[in-house]
Design a protein around this motif. Structure first.
Motif, PDB file in Angstrom:
ATOM      1  N   ILE A  75      96.859 -58.496 -42.033  1.00 28.04           N
ATOM      2  CA  ILE A  75      97.483 -59.325 -41.289  1.00 28.04           C
ATOM      3  C   ILE A  75      97.916 -58.520 -40.164  1.00 28.04           C
ATOM      4  O   ILE A  75      98.800 -57.348 -40.358  1.00 28.04           O
ATOM      5  N   LYS A 144     100.126 -64.347 -36.696  1.00 28.22           N
ATOM      6  CA  LYS A 144      99.259 -63.615 -37.883  1.00 28.22           C
ATOM      7  C   LYS A 144      97.973 -63.588 -37.481  1.00 28.22           C
ATOM      8  O   LYS A 144      97.381 -62.439 -37.685  1.00 28.22           O
ATOM      9  N   ASP A 145      97.388 -64.212 -36.638  1.00 29.85           N
ATOM     10  CA  ASP A 145      95.905 -64.068 -36.133  1.00 29.85           C
ATOM     11  C   ASP A 145      95.840 -63.627 -34.632  1.00 29.85           C
ATOM     12  O   ASP A 145      94.679 -63.475 -34.351  1.00 29.85           O
TER      13      ASP A 145
END
Length: 226
Positions: A75, A144-145
């Motif tokens: 992450i 998160k991405d």
């Protein structure tokens, strides 16, 4: 009455010699000037190349420590913390938030062709660290991405040109590995986004130069063509 040709013929040969010497010195001075500029330009570009390779080496070592501590955490917003900790604890680094050293000097970063200011998609907020006079700007992922990007200034913020693709290059940390921006598995692969590393572009796109790191590392003629 003396003619013009007679004046030339009767001119003191010592004066003619002095003129010739002066002209010769002038041409020699121009030659030295152009040669000096050329050599300085080559040295400057060599420094960019060396700084880029040193930054890659430091990042590679930092990832060894970060990966050991992160337990394969993928992450980005969490790995960011491990990476910053590794760079801070394992190297003689200076956090620019608490220092006014020359390498940390605030600078305006611009695109490859100097037409625009560098996009804040590359670096907006995060940590700036100076290591061996190389400035590491680790962009803090907000979600998160988000891609984890590390932008390096090979000669510090205090020395120009402070331009993407010249002394400033972008790396992506993906799956706990370093990706020189421009690789096929990076955010802006050079084969698809070739126009972002076009030195002759007149574009005002703020990402121009974002993926030049790959070419700078693997194209031996890259810096000579700048």
């Amino acid at each position: 009455m003396k003619t013009k040709s007679n004046d030339v013929n009767n001119r003191d040969p010592r004066i003619v010699t002095m003129y010739r010497v002066a002209i010769g010195i002038g041409f020699f001075a121009l030659f030295i000037s152009f040669t000096t500029i050329y050599v300085m330009n080559r040295v400057e570009k060599a420094r960019y190349h060396v700084g880029l390779k040193q930054a890659l080496s430091i990042l590679s070592q930092a990832l060894v420590y970060a990966n050991f501590e992160s337990d394969d955490e993928k992450i980005s917003e969490v790995y960011y913390l491990y990476l910053v900790d590794a760079l801070t604890s394992q190297f003689a680094s200076t956090n620019c938030a608490h220092s006014d050293t020359l390498a940390c000097k605030p600078a305006e970063y611009r695109t490859l062709n100097n037409k625009s200011v560098m996009s804040d998609l590359i670096f907006k907020s995060g940590v700036k660290l100076s290591i061996n006079n190389i400035l590491f700007m680790i962009n803090k992922p907000r979600f998160k991405d988000d891609a984890l990007l590390v932008t390096i200034d090979a000669n510090g913020g205090n020395i120009k040109p402070n331009r993407l693709g010249h002394d400033v290059f972008v790396f992506q940390i993906k799956n706990n590995k370093i990706r020189a921006m421009g690789r096929k598995d990076s955010l802006y692969p050079i084969k698809r986004y070739y126009f972002y590393c076009d030195g002759g572009s007149k574009s005002k796109d703020q990402l121009l130069g974002v993926n030049c790191a790959y070419n700078a590392l693997f194209d031996q003629k890259y810096f000579s063509k700048l």
